[in-house]
Enzyme design. Structure first.
Site, PDB file in Angstrom:
ATOM      1  N   GLN A  97     -62.822  23.947 -18.446  1.00  0.00           N
ATOM      2  CA  GLN A  97     -63.613  24.935 -19.172  1.00  0.00           C
ATOM      3  C   GLN A  97     -62.710  25.959 -19.872  1.00  0.00           C
ATOM      4  OE1 GLN A  97     -66.760  24.897 -15.465  1.00  0.00           O
ATOM      5  NE2 GLN A  97     -66.926  26.678 -16.796  1.00  0.00           N
ATOM      6  N   ARG A 132     -72.262  28.971 -11.817  1.00  0.00           N
ATOM      7  CA  ARG A 132     -73.277  29.547 -12.696  1.00  0.00           C
ATOM      8  C   ARG A 132     -73.560  30.998 -12.352  1.00  0.00           C
ATOM      9  NH1 ARG A 132     -78.051  26.046 -15.532  1.00  0.00           N
ATOM     10  NH2 ARG A 132     -77.927  27.178 -17.488  1.00  0.00           N
ATOM     11  N   CYS A 133     -72.487  31.754 -12.280  1.00  0.00           N
ATOM     12  CA  CYS A 133     -72.626  33.160 -11.974  1.00  0.00           C
ATOM     13  C   CYS A 133     -71.355  33.853 -12.377  1.00  0.00           C
ATOM     14  CB  CYS A 133     -72.889  33.326 -10.492  1.00  0.00           C
ATOM     15  SG  CYS A 133     -71.637  34.136  -9.544  1.00  0.00           S
ATOM     16  N   GLU A 165     -76.352  32.140 -17.398  1.00  0.00           N
ATOM     17  CA  GLU A 165     -76.424  32.109 -15.941  1.00  0.00           C
ATOM     18  C   GLU A 165     -77.612  32.868 -15.361  1.00  0.00           C
ATOM     19  OE1 GLU A 165     -72.567  33.689 -16.380  1.00  0.00           O
ATOM     20  OE2 GLU A 165     -71.726  32.293 -14.950  1.00  0.00           O
TER      21      GLU A 165
HETATM   22  N1  MCN Z   1     -77.371  31.710 -26.777  1.00  0.00           N
HETATM   23  C1  MCN Z   1     -78.240  32.105 -27.776  1.00  0.00           C
HETATM   24  N2  MCN Z   1     -78.637  33.414 -27.836  1.00  0.00           N
HETATM   25  C2  MCN Z   1     -78.211  34.333 -26.942  1.00  0.00           C
HETATM   26  C3  MCN Z   1     -77.339  33.934 -25.899  1.00  0.00           C
HETATM   27  C4  MCN Z   1     -76.920  32.606 -25.862  1.00  0.00           C
HETATM   28  O1  MCN Z   1     -78.657  31.271 -28.565  1.00  0.00           O
HETATM   29  N3  MCN Z   1     -78.591  35.600 -27.021  1.00  0.00           N
HETATM   30  C5  MCN Z   1     -76.874  30.324 -26.708  1.00  0.00           C
HETATM   31  C6  MCN Z   1     -75.372  30.275 -26.961  1.00  0.00           C
HETATM   32  O2  MCN Z   1     -75.018  30.285 -28.269  1.00  0.00           O
HETATM   33  C7  MCN Z   1     -74.964  29.047 -26.205  1.00  0.00           C
HETATM   34  C8  MCN Z   1     -75.895  29.066 -24.993  1.00  0.00           C
HETATM   35  O3  MCN Z   1     -77.042  29.838 -25.402  1.00  0.00           O
HETATM   36  O4  MCN Z   1     -75.160  27.903 -26.986  1.00  0.00           O
HETATM   37  C9  MCN Z   1     -75.251  29.735 -23.757  1.00  0.00           C
HETATM   38  O5  MCN Z   1     -74.611  30.890 -24.174  1.00  0.00           O
HETATM   39  P1  MCN Z   1     -73.902  31.977 -23.239  1.00  0.00           P
HETATM   40  O6  MCN Z   1     -74.910  32.733 -22.508  1.00  0.00           O
HETATM   41  O7  MCN Z   1     -72.950  32.695 -24.109  1.00  0.00           O
HETATM   42  O8  MCN Z   1     -73.090  31.122 -22.163  1.00  0.00           O
HETATM   43  P2  MCN Z   1     -71.774  30.241 -22.398  1.00  0.00           P
HETATM   44  O9  MCN Z   1     -71.883  29.477 -23.627  1.00  0.00           O
HETATM   45  O10 MCN Z   1     -70.571  31.052 -22.155  1.00  0.00           O
HETATM   46  O11 MCN Z   1     -71.953  29.188 -21.239  1.00  0.00           O
HETATM   47  C10 MCN Z   1     -71.495  29.431 -19.939  1.00  0.00           C
HETATM   48  C11 MCN Z   1     -72.612  29.401 -18.933  1.00  0.00           C
HETATM   49  C12 MCN Z   1     -72.022  29.235 -17.590  1.00  0.00           C
HETATM   50  S1  MCN Z   1     -70.847  30.349 -17.124  1.00  0.00           S
HETATM   51  C13 MCN Z   1     -72.373  28.186 -16.788  1.00  0.00           C
HETATM   52  S2  MCN Z   1     -71.711  28.138 -15.243  1.00  0.00           S
HETATM   53  C14 MCN Z   1     -73.273  27.172 -17.260  1.00  0.00           C
HETATM   54  C15 MCN Z   1     -74.173  27.638 -18.344  1.00  0.00           C
HETATM   55  O12 MCN Z   1     -73.511  28.331 -19.266  1.00  0.00           O
HETATM   56  N4  MCN Z   1     -72.845  25.889 -17.320  1.00  0.00           N
HETATM   57  C16 MCN Z   1     -73.579  24.975 -18.049  1.00  0.00           C
HETATM   58  N5  MCN Z   1     -75.057  26.726 -18.806  1.00  0.00           N
HETATM   59  C17 MCN Z   1     -74.735  25.398 -18.794  1.00  0.00           C
HETATM   60  N6  MCN Z   1     -75.474  24.511 -19.484  1.00  0.00           N
HETATM   61  C18 MCN Z   1     -75.068  23.210 -19.510  1.00  0.00           C
HETATM   62  N7  MCN Z   1     -75.827  22.333 -20.209  1.00  0.00           N
HETATM   63  N8  MCN Z   1     -73.952  22.783 -18.881  1.00  0.00           N
HETATM   64  C19 MCN Z   1     -73.193  23.619 -18.150  1.00  0.00           C
HETATM   65  O13 MCN Z   1     -72.086  23.196 -17.560  1.00  0.00           O
HETATM   66 CU1  CUN Z   2     -69.794  31.411 -13.300  1.00  0.00          CU
HETATM   67  S1  CUN Z   2     -69.792  29.449 -13.259  1.00  0.00           S
HETATM   68 MO1  CUN Z   2     -69.761  29.550 -15.173  1.00  0.00          MO
HETATM   69  O1  CUN Z   2     -68.911  31.036 -15.096  1.00  0.00           O
HETATM   70  O2  CUN Z   2     -68.558  28.525 -15.599  1.00  0.00           O
END
Ligand code: MCN
Ligand code: CUN
Length: 796
Positions: A223, A370-371, A741
């Site tokens: 990641q 996921r946290c 998360e």
């Molecule tokens: N998004 C959006 N509008 C927002 C916030 C987010 O459209 N206001 C969209 C983003 O552009 C992105 C998705 O939602 O496509 C998730 O965005 P974000 O909250 O920024 O999270 P990350 O992309 O950093 O993803 C990490 C987070 C984590 S830490 C874990 S653990 C987890 C999760 O995402 N692992 C996943 N969701 C997952 N989903 C899938 N399918 N697979 C994983 O391994």
């Molecule tokens: Cu907190 S598990 Mo995600 O941060 O990759």
């Protein structure tokens, strides 16, 4: 006369654009690590310890070497000659790569075989003879600190016992005073069990060292590819520019793919020694038994309350079981992650948290599944404690929360632990949730049902969560500051390629990042290709975890687009033969303020950047942005569940679940809903069925999918999602907050609170997750709390 494009039509902000990555995934055309085959590639398998704690008397690998097709057998002793038997962890501890002196958990890596195919390698692993002398085993913090407990980390000279740290944060004196003034003190103790992210794709790597070019290429399930590149450079002492980490498609990460695992290190060393590509793909039980555990925390807290319901202060103590190595990936300032984000949504004058971490004979834990670094445990405890406190006061659950929430007009709000919350509408989210679940009507039905012996319950979980690890002042991993990046190249025909330092694992970045570009530049999202995960091409970034991508890399995407727009404006002025100040912008087009019909599109500007730039202007239309966010983002969620518990069997069914998430501006509402549904499913699994624990001998119960249950569509209840509350993040360029998360963090408490609400009046304060039928039945029948802490009771 405006000619602005319709943003939704070009797939901009707010468009529920279909995920572009799915066109390859649903056709089976994804390119995962295990799909990659290189010429001359060999295969590696790992021999794991069957025992949880034992001294290694000898390892005899001679029979393994004799098996035809075996190229190399690696042991800790051989690793030690290259100073690689141990590696540093992300929490300033050390972790064995291959065991030398002792094994410290069941499933620990003891030896590796590299062979022509994985079957030969597996057979050869079985031909290795290891002579173990069993040692007493520790499976919980109580045993770890007991007198006469064996010292697990006797490899560390400075380590006398099994305590890793004693840490505290908050205001002890102020909190003590709050407790002196309290009318009522409410208490709660619980264990948040170990859980496992369990992505569909296991971990793996293909290391390819080319002696002729001195270049090491590693395809791997990570990641955070840039962090891995730095780690390989430092640990293996290879020059960083000669290392290329490629994270291809990832079949789910969920935090499992943040740490550095011994398998990666061994495949790299093997490739260097053999000068051939070496592939390691973990099997499912290897993944479940040895990688990426989360939680395993004992929480013990109390709340000082005024009779009218006002919370005056909280004390929390946590005992964290880290397993044999302290390898949490977390900001270095904090020993127990962001546990002190607990109670952030509530306006509490004083709080104090103490934390103790201990070693045990279990696989290293503390991965943030996921946290955002222990936030799951913090919010679970918070919401369980809030319910217990309201019950103790005889107050209504919803009214108690509403009374203590941080109010809309109080932002920015500083929590007693020092976090700064930027924005939110907590009471409004709660109201939407209560209306959707028809709160008053349910309470009436519940009372009616009680009279007929039926147990109905309602659980609420309301929380805000710190998402988006950065700002660089406060957050770092091993001293590397947390910021992120985006690099945008607009080609002459107006098509573009965008790269970021994040790494999607299923979240849909290829879809959503293009939407941000579309919003900022008016280039249709379908004209923007997004690429992540290759350290030779992507700008430096800290990767994807802690839902940091949108808050940090996503912000960088907006910022780099704005840089491009600034240059395009100069090109437009040149094309329109007016001064820059006379040029106005509307989505996708610059025009002359005094003559709106005269304009040029962003595509025309792109062409000019390569064919008709003004004198003295640097050609091309490319840029990079590094973004260091001013703060974390603080989304809010309200989850409400109703359940019916069968008193005869302890089985509970979800009647209805509603989720109200406020993650600020939603880039892609469909993807956000997918994230919430996935998180709620995991929350349900943790509350209802997932069981990874250990017997008294340290045997891992749950190292297979017969014992560790993943809910299918059959078990998973339906979720009703609400998106009407939107509080834009004031410091994010497009107002977005993280969402990835929230549901997994806030969800579990809603389910557990619902079951305990159904049992209200029985005196039962707690049943540890998962709320298996036998635990619930025991609680109902014997009117007592039920703990799930290891060792599992069947082996007592
Ligand atoms: N998004 C959006 N509008 C927002 C916030 C987010 O459209 N206001 C969209 C983003 O552009 C992105 C998705 O939602 O496509 C998730 O965005 P974000 O909250 O920024 O999270 P990350 O992309 O950093 O993803 C990490 C987070 C984590 S830490 C874990 S653990 C987890 C999760 O995402 N692992 C996943 N969701 C997952 N989903 C899938 N399918 N697979 C994983 O391994
Ligand atoms: Cu907190 S598990 Mo995600 O941060 O990759």
């Amino acid at each position: 006369m405006s000619q602005a494009l319709d943003e939704i039509k070009i797939g901009g902000l707010g468009a529920s654009r279909k995920r572009v990555e799915d066109s390859r995934f649903i056709r089976g055309k994804g390119n995962y690590t295990d799909d990659i085959t290189l010429p001359g590639m060999l295969h590696m398998e790992i021999l794991r310890s069957p025992l949880a704690h034992a001294r290694i008397k000898s390892i005899d690998t001679s029979k393994a070497w004799d098996i035809p097709g075996v190229h190399l057998v690696l042991t800790g002793e051989m690793m030690a000659t290259r100073n690689l038997a141990w590696m540093p962890t992300l929490s300033y501890d050390t972790q064995a790569v291959l065991a030398t002196d002792k094994v410290r958990f069941q499933g620990q890596e003891v030896a590796c075989v590299i062979a022509d195919d994985p079957y030969i390698a597996k057979d050869a692993c079985e031909a290795i003879d290891v002579d173990y002398e069993p040692l007493p085993v520790i499976v919980n913090p109580r045993q770890a600190v007991a007198e006469g407990a064996p010292v697990i980390r006797d490899d560390k000279e400075s380590q006398a016992g099994n305590v890793i740290y004693d840490w505290e944060v908050g205001d002890k004196a102020g909190t003590d005073r709050a407790f002196e003034q309290a009318d009522v003190i409410s208490k709660l103790q619980l264990h948040y069990p170990r859980s496992h992210p369990s992505p569909i794709e296991c971990c793996g790597s293909i290391a390819d060292f080319n002696r002729a070019t001195s270049k090491l290429t590693v395809y791997m399930t990570t990641q955070a590819p840039h962090i891995i590149r730095a780690a390989v450079a430092l640990v293996a002492e290879l020059p960083e520019h000669m290392i290329r980490i490629i994270s291809p498609d990832i079949g789910g990460g969920f935090g499992n793919k943040v740490p550095v695992y011994p398998g990666y290190v061994c495949s790299i060393l093997a490739s260097i020694l053999l000068e051939r590509p070496v592939k390691w793909i973990e099997d499912k039980s290897g993944n479940l038994i040895s990688t990426g555990f989360a939680r395993d925390v004992y929480l013990d807290g109390e709340m000082a309350l005024r009779r009218d319901g006002k919370i005056l202060g909280v004390r929390i103590h946590t005992d964290a079981d880290h397993g044999a190595f302290f390898s949490d990936a977390q900001p270095s300032k904090f020993k127990i992650g962001l546990m002190h984000s607990a109670f952030a949504a509530y306006d509490i004058p004083a709080a104090h948290l103490t934390a103790r971490g201990t070693y045990s004979n279990k696989a290293p834990g503390g991965v943030a599944y996921r946290c955002s670094f222990r936030v799951t445990e913090a919010m679970f405890f918070q919401e369980r404690m809030v319910q217990a406190a309201a019950d103790d006061l005889g107050m209504d659950q919803a009214a108690f929360r509403r009374m203590n929430f941080v109010r809309d007009e109080d932002f920015p709000h500083r929590t007693p632990f020092g976090f700064l919350l930027d924005s939110g509408q907590y009471a409004k989210c709660l109201d939407v949730g209560l209306k959707a679940i028809d709160y008053q009507e349910f309470r009436r039905e519940q009372a009616e049902a009680r009279k007929r012996g039926r147990l109905l319950g309602l659980g609420i979980s309301t929380m805000t969560e710190p998402l988006g690890a950065g700002n660089s002042r406060e957050y770092d991993i091993l001293g590397i500051k947390m910021f992120d990046s985006a690099d945008l190249k607009v080609h002459m025909t107006g098509k573009a390629i965008l790269r970021t330092g994040a790494k999607t694992q299923g979240q849909g970045h290829e879809t959503t990042w293009a939407q941000i570009v579309a919003h900022e530049l008016g280039i249709p999202a379908e004209d923007v290709v997004v690429e992540e995960g290759d350290t030779d091409t992507a700008p430096f970034g800290m990767g994807t975890y802690a839902s940091r991508s949108t808050p940090v890399a996503g912000a960088a995407v907006a910022m780099v687009s704005r840089k491009i727009r600034a240059k395009a404006r100069r090109l437009a002025a040149h094309l329109l033969e007016v001064s820059e100040e006379d040029v106005e912008w509307e989505l996708g087009r610059f025009y002359v303020r005094s003559a709106p019909d005269r304009g040029v599109t962003i595509q025309e500007c792109a062409m000019a950047a390569y064919s008709n730039m003004p004198d003295g202007m640097e050609p091309g239309l490319e840029n990079t942005a590094y973004y260091d966010p001013p703060n974390l983002t603080w989304p809010f969620a309200c989850y409400i569940v109703t359940v019916e518990v069968d008193p005869e069997t302890g089985v509970w069914d979800v009647l209805k679940m509603v989720a109200v998430d406020d993650c600020g501006v939603r880039i892609n509402p469909m993807i956000v809903e997918g994230q919430i549904m996935g998180g709620l499913t995991e929350a349900y699994a943790m509350a209802n069925m997932q069981f990874i624990t250990f017997d008294a001998d340290g045997n891992c119960v749950g190292s297979n999918y017969m014992d560790y249950l993943l809910p299918s569509a059959w078990e998973t209840p339906g979720f009703e999602l609400h998106s009407e509350v939107v509080t834009p993040c004031p410091h994010h360029p497009i107002g977005a907050k993280g969402i990835g998360e929230c549901a997994a963090v806030g969800g579990p408490a809603a389910f557990v609170n619902a079951v305990l609400d159904a049992l209200s009046g029985t005196g039962v304060r707690n049943i540890d997750m998962p709320l298996l039928p036998d635990r619930v039945w025991e609680a109902i029948t014997y009117r007592r709390d039920v703990s799930g802490a290891p060792p599992v009771r069947s082996d007592d």
